[in-house]
Design a protein around this motif. Structure first.
Motif, short mmCIF file in Angstrom:
data_model
loop_
_atom_site.label_atom_id
_atom_site.label_comp_id
_atom_site.label_asym_id
_atom_site.label_seq_id
_atom_site.Cartn_x
_atom_site.Cartn_y
_atom_site.Cartn_z
N ASN A 261 7.53 4.76 -4.09
CA ASN A 261 7.16 3.73 -3.12
C ASN A 261 7.82 3.96 -1.78
OD1 ASN A 261 8.04 0.78 -1.97
ND2 ASN A 261 5.94 0.78 -2.75
N LEU A 264 6.18 6.83 0.10
CA LEU A 264 4.89 6.44 0.67
C LEU A 264 5.07 5.56 1.91
CD1 LEU A 264 2.95 5.60 -2.62
CD2 LEU A 264 2.66 7.62 -1.17
N TYR A 267 6.21 7.55 4.87
CA TYR A 267 5.08 8.30 5.43
C TYR A 267 4.21 7.39 6.30
CZ TYR A 267 0.79 11.04 5.73
OH TYR A 267 -0.32 11.71 6.19
N ILE A 282 -3.22 5.72 0.49
CA ILE A 282 -1.75 5.69 0.52
C ILE A 282 -1.26 4.25 0.53
CG2 ILE A 282 0.29 6.34 1.86
CD1 ILE A 282 -1.18 8.80 2.78
N ALA A 286 1.02 2.52 -2.33
CA ALA A 286 2.27 1.84 -2.00
C ALA A 286 2.30 0.43 -2.56
CB ALA A 286 2.47 1.83 -0.49
#
Length: 392
Positions: A261, A264, A267, A282, A286
């Protein structure tokens, strides 16, 4: 659950990734946390309570490993209570929590509650990580005969000292110079995330290495005790190895979702706009891992008791009587049920060597039984020919 996003949410100008997960079905998420933490709390306490009909076992000397296992469970229980309290306030007083988003110099109670509850959860689970690391270190030192009950003082100093220091340092860097100006950049958030996940990554990386070395040392001790490696010794070594594997398996199951988590979300933070269509998968991943964290993080307490002790049953004994059985020392004459009787007359030098061998053997048994104590799930797995039997 335990995530550095809890502290980040206390910032009025929180980042978009934190806002994404914290605003996703907050009522459902808080309900999931309360349910999972409550179930884990009740089952953990049930596991730790004495049971009717359970074979009492007591070591001749208290061991540091049994104390560490208990402290790990205590940290999980207290961390679970923090989750229940925090989520209950969020569900019961939504207007109180909504004031966190308002930069208001007069009403500081919502922010104080947000920071205080998040720090409580982080501190307790971080201390649990450090205690788990100490358990791996202590297991290795026990079989090397370099540890004892006195080392528990050093473990307390290291665990609570590092947990408090890292927690305070991370919070101070996150909220510097004030709560209203935190999260203005990653230079505030990254140190906080590092101090939060450092003990978790330490357990993931170092504990398997220490457990592997401990298992190898146990095999050497068992072989060196009698010069042979019987089926009972092999079985005990396998049981200890399985116990270490179960501990790491529980840890990976409960906390791997946090690492996924966080990766992600970091990112997403790097993207100019996290609401773009190419990032839909994504964002969904998450949010899914966010809910999974709310389920698995609190369940660590109960799952760890299963790994430590096995299922201890439902029948609780409230008499709290003192339990004790005699400790059977090991000697070379008790290897098998049909062992040959020792000759009556020995020369003095042979007699002395036998005493040294028996003392060495008893120390070996005590070291190994410290690793296997507490597990009551396999009382009949080892035969009477193995004096190191202690509840596997």
């Amino acid at each position: 659950m335990a995530s550095p996003r809890l502290e980040t949410y206390c910032c009025p100008n929180r980042d978009a990734a934190t806002q994404l997960v914290m605003s996703f079905q907050p009522d459902v998420f808080c309900g999931v946390c309360i349910g999972s933490a409550s179930i884990s709390l009740l089952l953990t306490i049930l596991q730790l309570l004495p049971k009717k009909g359970q074979s009492p076992r007591k070591m001749p000397k208290a061991s540091s490993s049994s104390t560490i296992l208990l402290l790990i469970s205590v940290c999980d229980i207290l961390g679970g209570l923090g989750m229940i309290f925090r989520s209950s306030v969020w569900l019961g007083f939504p207007g109180f929590i909504a004031n966190i988003s308002v930069v208001n110099g007069t009403d500081m109670w919502p922010s104080a509650f947000c920071v205080g509850s998040a720090m409580w959860i982080q501190l307790l689970y971080s201390a649990g990580f450090w205690w788990l690391f100490c358990y791996a270190v202590d297991s290795y030192l026990v079989v090397r005969r370099s540890a004892g009950l006195s080392t528990i003082v050093l473990y307390h100093m290291m665990t609570w000292g590092l947990a408090v220091m890292l927690c305070v340092e991370g919070i101070a860097l996150l909220y510097y110079p004030s709560l209203s100006s935190c999260e203005n950049g990653l230079e505030h958030a990254i140190p906080h995330y590092i101090t939060t996940y450092a003990p978790l990554l330490l357990v993931l990386v170092v504990n398997p290495i220490l457990f592997r070395r401990t298992v190898s040392a146990v095999a050497s001790l068992l072989k060196g005790r009698q010069g042979i490696y019987t089926e009972n010794e092999r079985r005990l070594g396998t049981e200890i190895q399985i116990r270490f594997f179960k501990i790491m398996l529980v840890f990976v199951i409960c906390w791997s979702s946090n690492i996924i988590n966080e990766s992600l979300l970091f990112y997403l933070e790097m993207q100019p706009d996290i609401n773009e269509m190419p990032l839909k998968n994504i964002r969904s991943a998450a949010l899914i891992t966010w809910i999974i964290m709310g389920v698995l993080n609190p369940m660590q307490g109960f799952l760890f008791t299963l790994a430590f002790y096995g299922w201890t049953g439902w029948r609780v004994d409230f008499k709290w009587r003192k339990r004790e059985i005699p400790w059977e020392s090991m000697s070379s004459s008790t290897v098998g049920e049909n062992a040959y009787p020792s000759p009556v007359n020995y020369q003095s030098n042979i007699h002395d060597s036998k005493k040294i061998s028996a003392t060495d053997s008893q120390q070996t048994d005590e070291a190994i039984s410290m690793l296997s104590e507490g597990n009551t799930s396999g009382d009949d797995r080892l035969t009477r020919s193995s004096p190191i039997y202690q509840g596997w």
